[in-house]
Design a protein around this motif. Structure first.
Motif, PDB file in Angstrom:
ATOM      1  N   MET A 142     147.767 -65.873 -39.380  1.00 51.10           N
ATOM      2  CA  MET A 142     146.987 -67.057 -39.025  1.00 51.10           C
ATOM      3  C   MET A 142     147.470 -67.559 -37.672  1.00 51.10           C
ATOM      4  SD  MET A 142     147.109 -69.082 -42.661  1.00 51.10           S
ATOM      5  CE  MET A 142     146.747 -68.237 -44.198  1.00 51.10           C
ATOM      6  N   SER A 143     146.571 -68.059 -36.876  1.00 52.78           N
ATOM      7  CA  SER A 143     146.932 -68.471 -35.519  1.00 52.78           C
ATOM      8  C   SER A 143     146.822 -69.977 -35.306  1.00 52.78           C
ATOM      9  CB  SER A 143     146.023 -67.761 -34.501  1.00 52.78           C
ATOM     10  OG  SER A 143     144.655 -68.035 -34.779  1.00 52.78           O
ATOM     11  N   TRP A 144     146.742 -70.754 -36.395  1.00 54.12           N
ATOM     12  CA  TRP A 144     146.532 -72.192 -36.274  1.00 54.12           C
ATOM     13  C   TRP A 144     147.602 -72.871 -35.429  1.00 54.12           C
ATOM     14  CZ3 TRP A 144     145.703 -72.052 -42.176  1.00 54.12           C
ATOM     15  CH2 TRP A 144     144.360 -71.791 -42.452  1.00 54.12           C
ATOM     16  N   PHE A 145     148.839 -72.437 -35.557  1.00 51.46           N
ATOM     17  CA  PHE A 145     149.932 -73.173 -34.927  1.00 51.46           C
ATOM     18  C   PHE A 145     150.609 -72.382 -33.809  1.00 51.46           C
ATOM     19  CE2 PHE A 145     149.975 -74.615 -39.499  1.00 51.46           C
ATOM     20  CZ  PHE A 145     149.269 -75.782 -39.259  1.00 51.46           C
ATOM     21  N   ASP A 146     149.885 -71.451 -33.218  1.00 49.34           N
ATOM     22  CA  ASP A 146     150.492 -70.617 -32.175  1.00 49.34           C
ATOM     23  C   ASP A 146     150.957 -71.442 -30.981  1.00 49.34           C
ATOM     24  OD1 ASP A 146     150.127 -68.404 -33.680  1.00 49.34           O
ATOM     25  OD2 ASP A 146     148.584 -67.476 -32.431  1.00 49.34           O
ATOM     26  N   HIS A 147     150.245 -72.517 -30.663  1.00 50.95           N
ATOM     27  CA  HIS A 147     150.658 -73.314 -29.506  1.00 50.95           C
ATOM     28  C   HIS A 147     151.859 -74.199 -29.834  1.00 50.95           C
ATOM     29  CE1 HIS A 147     148.095 -76.120 -31.656  1.00 50.95           C
ATOM     30  NE2 HIS A 147     148.516 -77.103 -30.900  1.00 50.95           N
ATOM     31  N   TRP A 148     152.143 -74.386 -31.135  1.00 50.72           N
ATOM     32  CA  TRP A 148     153.362 -75.091 -31.541  1.00 50.72           C
ATOM     33  C   TRP A 148     154.540 -74.124 -31.605  1.00 50.72           C
ATOM     34  CZ3 TRP A 148     154.830 -79.885 -34.206  1.00 50.72           C
ATOM     35  CH2 TRP A 148     153.899 -80.914 -34.044  1.00 50.72           C
ATOM     36  N   PRO A 151     155.020 -70.763 -30.070  1.00 49.34           N
ATOM     37  CA  PRO A 151     154.724 -69.590 -29.237  1.00 49.34           C
ATOM     38  C   PRO A 151     155.766 -68.491 -29.436  1.00 49.34           C
ATOM     39  CG  PRO A 151     155.653 -71.363 -27.906  1.00 49.34           C
ATOM     40  CD  PRO A 151     155.397 -71.936 -29.264  1.00 49.34           C
ATOM     41  N   GLU A 152     155.294 -67.253 -29.355  1.00 49.24           N
ATOM     42  CA  GLU A 152     156.196 -66.125 -29.579  1.00 49.24           C
ATOM     43  C   GLU A 152     157.288 -66.082 -28.516  1.00 49.24           C
ATOM     44  OE1 GLU A 152     155.565 -61.739 -31.524  1.00 49.24           O
ATOM     45  OE2 GLU A 152     153.876 -62.878 -30.725  1.00 49.24           O
ATOM     46  N   GLU A 153     156.911 -66.363 -27.288  1.00 51.26           N
ATOM     47  CA  GLU A 153     157.881 -66.466 -26.193  1.00 51.26           C
ATOM     48  C   GLU A 153     158.041 -67.941 -25.861  1.00 51.26           C
ATOM     49  OE1 GLU A 153     159.528 -63.902 -25.089  1.00 51.26           O
ATOM     50  OE2 GLU A 153     158.402 -62.488 -26.324  1.00 51.26           O
ATOM     51  N   ASP A 154     159.247 -68.467 -26.005  1.00 53.18           N
ATOM     52  CA  ASP A 154     159.442 -69.912 -25.876  1.00 53.18           C
ATOM     53  C   ASP A 154     160.703 -70.230 -25.081  1.00 53.18           C
ATOM     54  OD1 ASP A 154     159.105 -72.638 -26.188  1.00 53.18           O
ATOM     55  OD2 ASP A 154     159.913 -72.685 -28.226  1.00 53.18           O
ATOM     56  N   ALA A 155     160.757 -69.741 -23.866  1.00 48.40           N
ATOM     57  CA  ALA A 155     161.935 -69.962 -23.022  1.00 48.40           C
ATOM     58  C   ALA A 155     162.120 -71.438 -22.679  1.00 48.40           C
ATOM     59  CB  ALA A 155     161.817 -69.134 -21.740  1.00 48.40           C
ATOM     60  N   ASP A 156     161.027 -72.209 -22.704  1.00 44.52           N
ATOM     61  CA  ASP A 156     161.101 -73.619 -22.319  1.00 44.52           C
ATOM     62  C   ASP A 156     161.404 -74.556 -23.499  1.00 44.52           C
ATOM     63  OD1 ASP A 156     160.506 -72.975 -19.676  1.00 44.52           O
ATOM     64  OD2 ASP A 156     158.335 -73.063 -20.053  1.00 44.52           O
ATOM     65  N   ARG A 173     159.784 -71.130 -38.358  1.00 43.35           N
ATOM     66  CA  ARG A 173     159.511 -70.314 -37.162  1.00 43.35           C
ATOM     67  C   ARG A 173     159.275 -68.855 -37.551  1.00 43.35           C
ATOM     68  NH1 ARG A 173     163.313 -71.792 -31.971  1.00 43.35           N
ATOM     69  NH2 ARG A 173     163.128 -74.074 -32.012  1.00 43.35           N
ATOM     70  N   LYS A 174     160.125 -68.344 -38.434  1.00 47.42           N
ATOM     71  CA  LYS A 174     159.973 -66.966 -38.893  1.00 47.42           C
ATOM     72  C   LYS A 174     158.687 -66.808 -39.703  1.00 47.42           C
ATOM     73  CE  LYS A 174     164.014 -65.062 -37.643  1.00 47.42           C
ATOM     74  NZ  LYS A 174     164.136 -63.816 -36.844  1.00 47.42           N
ATOM     75  N   HIS A 175     158.408 -67.814 -40.528  1.00 52.36           N
ATOM     76  CA  HIS A 175     157.269 -67.737 -41.435  1.00 52.36           C
ATOM     77  C   HIS A 175     155.948 -67.661 -40.676  1.00 52.36           C
ATOM     78  CE1 HIS A 175     154.974 -68.229 -45.064  1.00 52.36           C
ATOM     79  NE2 HIS A 175     154.429 -69.345 -44.635  1.00 52.36           N
ATOM     80  N   VAL A 176     155.770 -68.469 -39.645  1.00 49.28           N
ATOM     81  CA  VAL A 176     154.490 -68.465 -38.930  1.00 49.28           C
ATOM     82  C   VAL A 176     154.247 -67.140 -38.221  1.00 49.28           C
ATOM     83  CG1 VAL A 176     154.402 -70.969 -38.643  1.00 49.28           C
ATOM     84  CG2 VAL A 176     155.473 -69.584 -36.865  1.00 49.28           C
ATOM     85  N   ARG A 177     155.301 -66.415 -37.927  1.00 49.33           N
ATOM     86  CA  ARG A 177     155.139 -65.082 -37.326  1.00 49.33           C
ATOM     87  C   ARG A 177     154.791 -64.036 -38.378  1.00 49.33           C
ATOM     88  NH1 ARG A 177     155.259 -67.462 -33.210  1.00 49.33           N
ATOM     89  NH2 ARG A 177     153.179 -66.531 -33.290  1.00 49.33           N
ATOM     90  N   ASN A 178     154.987 -64.391 -39.661  1.00 50.02           N
ATOM     91  CA  ASN A 178     154.804 -63.426 -40.744  1.00 50.02           C
ATOM     92  C   ASN A 178     153.466 -63.591 -41.468  1.00 50.02           C
ATOM     93  OD1 ASN A 178     155.748 -61.258 -42.406  1.00 50.02           O
ATOM     94  ND2 ASN A 178     156.318 -62.716 -44.007  1.00 50.02           N
ATOM     95  N   VAL A 179     152.677 -64.602 -41.074  1.00 55.68           N
ATOM     96  CA  VAL A 179     151.373 -64.794 -41.702  1.00 55.68           C
ATOM     97  C   VAL A 179     150.272 -64.561 -40.664  1.00 55.68           C
ATOM     98  CG1 VAL A 179     152.172 -66.352 -43.498  1.00 55.68           C
ATOM     99  CG2 VAL A 179     151.485 -67.294 -41.300  1.00 55.68           C
TER     100      VAL A 179
END
Length: 295
Positions: free
Chosen positions: A128-134, A136-141, A120-126
């Motif tokens: 690339m937007s490939w997995f943004d829908h997997w 999401p930065e805000e994920d209350a649900d 989770r931390k890693h995808v925010r640090n690269v």
């Protein structure tokens, strides 16, 4: 691809291995993402060189063959031109890799929940937007964790590293672990006994260093030293591939999920682990061999 399973996602393609001519002394570091890949690569690089100050340059000297970012003919040409002993990285499970009877395969695993939260931390640090829908930065649900549990082991899902992919990685490695050239390591054991891991890897690779040199190599590979020198040790460090090289070495700790998951989420995780793994398999995948010392 003869007798190899196809793993094809938006980020990786294991058909790229068809262009690599394996040598008998090659070393493969095989792991799911965020399970100690860079750590094991660094151990191998230090043992190869015997120099605690070696510039590891992992992405160039020990390339991630599966990833699509670099053109495969260039990667294959670079590997073929290497006159020294080679090591390569893969996030493909063992049943999708070329299996040589002499090359060494170092398979590294981590508690799946720790790997997930680290990813989770890693995808925010690269960038690339490939997995943004997997992720999401805000994920209350709780979308991210649902997809972690529901995702398939292969294809697009596999690159997003769901639990099914981690389990498939583990089972593929365990099925070959009786071979003398396939070894399984655990992130928790690396954290508990780094000198012991160095000794084991050195033995597997038939490398010998004087005790005082080995002590220096171990110190160089401690998490604190790697984080303090992130531009040197992070993959593509100092080249702007990640937003922050230091953030790649976020904490190196275990139990990242504690207090972050709801009871029903943990129950769903437990159910899936117990469905696909025997109790002793689950115990090792979560806590490594050293867990017995804690009981």
């Amino acid at each position: 691809m003869t007798n190899r399973k196809l793993y094809l996602g938006p980020l990786t393609d294991n058909r790229r291995w068809d262009m690599v001519d394996t040598r008998p002394d090659d070393v493969f570091v095989v792991t799911p993402p965020k399970c100690g890949t860079t750590w094991m690569q660094t151990i191998v690089a230090l043992l190869f060189s015997g120099d605690p100050e070696v510039e590891t340059e992992l992405s160039i000297r020990m390339p991630w063959v599966d990833i699509r970012i670099r053109e495969m003919p260039e990667v294959a040409e670079r590997l073929e031109a290497m006159s020294h002993r080679r090591s390569m990285k893969s996030h493909t499970p063992m049943d999708g890799l070329p299996l040589d009877d002499h090359a060494q395969y170092l398979c590294v695993f981590r508690h799946p929940l720790d790997a997930h939260f680290s990813y989770r931390k890693h995808v925010r640090n690269v960038p690339m937007s490939w997995f943004d829908h997997w992720y999401p930065e805000e994920d209350a649900d709780g979308i991210t964790f649902r997809r972690f549990l529901d995702g398939g082991a292969e294809g697009f899902d596999g690159d997003a590293m769901p639990l099914a992919h981690i389990i498939q990685h583990y089972k593929a490695a365990a099925a070959l672990a009786d071979r003398p050239n396939v070894s399984m390591f655990h992130y928790a054991d690396m954290s508990r006994d780094l000198p012991g891991i160095f000794a084991k890897v050195a033995e597997l690779l038939d490398i010998t260093h004087a005790p005082h040199v080995l002590d220096q190599l171990v110190q160089a590979a401690t998490f604190s030293n790697m984080k303090a020198n992130a531009e040197r040790f992070a993959p593509s460090g100092g080249k702007g591939f990640m937003k922050s090289d230091t953030a790649f070495f976020h904490s190196g700790s275990s139990g990242k999920w504690v207090g972050k998951l709801k009871d029903k989420e943990l129950s769903a995780y437990d159910a899936m682990m117990d469905t696909y793994l025997a109790p002793e398999e689950r115990a090792w995948l979560e806590y490594g061999a050293g867990m017995h010392a804690l009981n």
